[in-house]
Write an enzyme that holds these catalytic residues in place. Structure first.
Site: not given
Ligand code: SAH
Length: 215
Positions: A62
């Site tokens: 992000s």
């Molecule tokens: N917080 C992260 C950025 C997140 S991007 C950082 O600091 O880098 C969003 C993430 O959510 C992705 O890695 C994706 O794989 C995950 N995601 C999406 N759906 C999900 C689910 N149902 N359960 C767990 N993770 C999920």
């Protein structure tokens, strides 16, 4: 790894403040955690710019100001047990770990969980546990949580996450479809239900059900 220059650091913090990240503890945590460690390859040199960047498995780390605003909205106290859904690079979890007692972070990609775990260990962030799981169901074994942060967009707050929020707890999450406007919302659980307030517009990758296939 090149040493982060004082000037780059100052510009990074200035950009955060100018976007409304004003909480001193949040700024201190973001100063302490080097985002450059969480961005690999081609984009590493852009780690200190206020923009989201691609990471493995087609996901994104992000934008720093959004990380700051979400963290600030959570109003974390040092006693809190926090759940993050969407480990991604591990950057957000690392920031949370500076503010909270305990952080659990889950992702649906095994590779992202493994790489984040390695980084947490290297950086000595011992109060984070990264787990491979579908975070739309939360983490029943560790519930209830004082704070929950979802870093992928759902159409509505997932029921299991609301259920795993402690009374008095706060959850922050983006809601809306991924290809339209999403809003950050804050949910407070009270004795009698849930209070919602809307924060700023954001854009996140979608919350997807089930585990992912590592690519
Ligand atoms: N917080 C992260 C950025 C997140 S991007 C950082 O600091 O880098 C969003 C993430 O959510 C992705 O890695 C994706 O794989 C995950 N995601 C999406 N759906 C999900 C689910 N149902 N359960 C767990 N993770 C999920």
């Amino acid at each position: 790894m090149t040493e982060l220059s004082a000037e780059t650091k100052m510009q990074f913090l200035f950009a955060l403040r100018s976007k409304g990240v004003t909480d001193t503890r949040v700024l201190e945590a973001m100063e302490a955690i080097d985002r450059g460690r969480f961005v690999r390859g081609l984009f590493a040199e852009r780690a200190y710019e206020d923009m989201p960047l691609p990471i493995a498995c087609g996901q994104t780390i992000s934008q720093p100001s959004v990380v700051g605003l979400m963290t600030q909205a959570l109003e974390i106290t040092p006693r809190d047990k926090v759940l993050e859904v969407g480990t991604g690079s591990g950057y957000q979890a690392a920031i949370l770990s500076r503010l909270a007692r305990r952080v659990y972070t889950v992702d649906r990609y095994r590779r992202l969980v493994r790489e984040a775990r390695e980084l947490f260990e290297t950086l000595g962030l011992v109060n984070i546990t990264a787990i491979l799981a579908d975070g739309s169901f939360g983490l029943p074994d560790q519930a209830p949580f004082d704070r929950i942060l979802v870093t992928a967009a759902a159409e509505d707050p997932p029921g299991p996450l609301l259920a795993q929020l402690r009374i008095g707890g706060i959850m922050v999450l983006p809601v809306g479809q991924s290809d339209t406007v999403q809003r950050l919302i804050r949910v407070r659980r009270t004795e009698d239900g849930f209070d919602y307030d809307e924060l700023n517009p954001v854009r996140f990758v979608p919350l997807v059900e089930g585990l992912g296939k590592d690519g």
